[in-house]
Design an enzyme around this catalytic site. Structure first.
Site, PDB file in Angstrom:
ATOM      1  N   SER A  11       0.816  -1.222   0.000  1.00 23.41           N
ATOM      2  CA  SER A  11       0.000   0.000   0.000  1.00 23.41           C
ATOM      3  C   SER A  11       0.849   1.272   0.000  1.00 23.41           C
ATOM      4  CB  SER A  11      -0.928   0.019   1.216  1.00 23.41           C
ATOM      5  OG  SER A  11      -0.188  -0.129   2.408  1.00 23.41           O
ATOM      6  N   ILE A  12       2.043   1.191   0.577  1.00 28.63           N
ATOM      7  CA  ILE A  12       2.876   2.398   0.644  1.00 28.63           C
ATOM      8  C   ILE A  12       3.347   2.765  -0.766  1.00 28.63           C
ATOM      9  CG2 ILE A  12       4.913   3.460   1.702  1.00 28.63           C
ATOM     10  CD1 ILE A  12       4.593   1.440   4.016  1.00 28.63           C
TER      11      ILE A  12
END
Lengths: 239, 239
Positions: A11-12
């Site tokens: 997700s980062i």
């Protein structure tokens, strides 16, 4: 035609094209020189990443990426017996999975610049509050210490394989107040956190051979065009 | 694997991957669904754009973009006899050039969604002040009226060719204070100006068949994965 830089991660990485994201900043750094493609998958750990390898980086591709950032570990380091235990991947398997990812990328293209990025540090207090909409927990689903163990293995593997790496876990903790300055929910990045990743990636790319200021524009800059005979500039650069 | 959306244009497109840019916002809208590639060239007019066509959109490409925005005119509309007259392209030629661009794109892929975007309005007062570092001029190198002439031809051509278009020149002027609200130097976009372009492009894409919320993820969302047997989800979606 333009070289491609792929950002592969969880997700980062997925959020890196959000407002103020490190991916968009990178795309802007390489404006008119390289395309930055995001291959970030929220919630994914390295075990899931292996399923994607042959799809995202097919062997025999004639134009493989010139560089790829591999940025996993934040989910792998989720603790057993806590709220997100399904994401947990044992440390030995994490290291082995990253090794397999790198091996595949190098099979794809031996000259590809592969950069390993460690998970960021964890602000445990805020992880207790923000666990996917569930109630506050007494114990966080991730600890900073455990993220550090994964980070260390990531950096060690990079050394072993002769790859550049970014120890985000260490780097961020050098700054006082990193918990709120760099992390929005104890794990994901604020604007300033994104700026750190951008800066570190650019530094590593510059130290390798992928320095934006030394790369040619894909097409002539308008100042290099003879406007009475524009074809000339294009013949020179595009033929 | 992922469909590609190409943004083809001048500096307003080139800068669309800058902070708060409409290109990055679009990339975020299509996160995990389509790649947004910027092909913006500062200073270019449609005459120069023609030199790029076969390079950026090669005929016979097996994976042409599913959609392309064509966003020229701001430079073509620079006035003869003023500071940037070398960028000037007569209105008839501008229209003809856009027609050739569209023809080429449709040859590349008959199903490609081609969207024409008009130049934005011009704040003449501020154009006098910001002419590439040169001294303030008495007469601006662009006028809002002339930008409007190019905008109208662009919209007419879109109608003639049955293409969707975005009349940015009109749209922005509907808002009071558009001069400073939407334009940073009388021509290029502020954050709010970028937001208008993003919003309008998404609207047009949605009205066509390119609605992000209806497009599949390239790979399973983590919530759709059976974590005890993750391979299943990938076999279903990737085979």
């Amino acid at each position: 035609m333009r070289p491609q830089i792929v950002l592969f991660g969880d997700s980062i990485t997925e959020q890196s094209f959000g407002p103020g994201g490190w991916g968009t900043a990178l795309a802007n750094t390489y404006s008119r020189k390289a395309d930055v493609l995001v291959r970030g998958y929220g919630g994914y750990n390295t075990r899931l990443a292996l399923f994607l390898l042959h799809h995202i980086f097919p062997l025999g591709c004639v134009t493989p990426p010139v560089a790829t950032t591999v940025f996993f570990g934040a989910n792998d380091a989720a603790l057993l017996g806590r709220n997100n235990e399904r994401q947990h991947v044992p440390i030995e398997e994490y290291k082995e999975n990253i090794r397999r990812i790198v091996k595949h990328l190098k099979e794809c293209s031996p000259t590809m610049l592969v950069v390993l990025i460690t998970p960021p540090p964890v602000d445990e207090e805020r992880r207790k509050e923000s666990v996917y909409g569930k109630k506050t927990m007494e114990l966080p689903e991730r600890t900073n210490e455990m993220a550090g163990v994964y980070a260390m293995q990531c950096v060690e593997l990079a050394k072993e394989l002769g790859l550049p790496s970014i120890n985000l876990w260490s780097k961020m903790q050098e700054t006082e107040g990193w918990q709120k300055k760099f992390l929005s929910d104890g794990l994901h990045l604020t604007g300033k956190g994104n700026a750190v990743v951008h800066q570190e990636v650019v530094k590593v790319f510059n130290d390798a051979w992928l320095c934006a200021s030394e790369m040619p524009y894909d097409f002539p800059h308008h100042s290099a065009i003879d406007w009475r005979d524009p074809g000339k500039a294009f013949q020179q650069q595009c033929s």
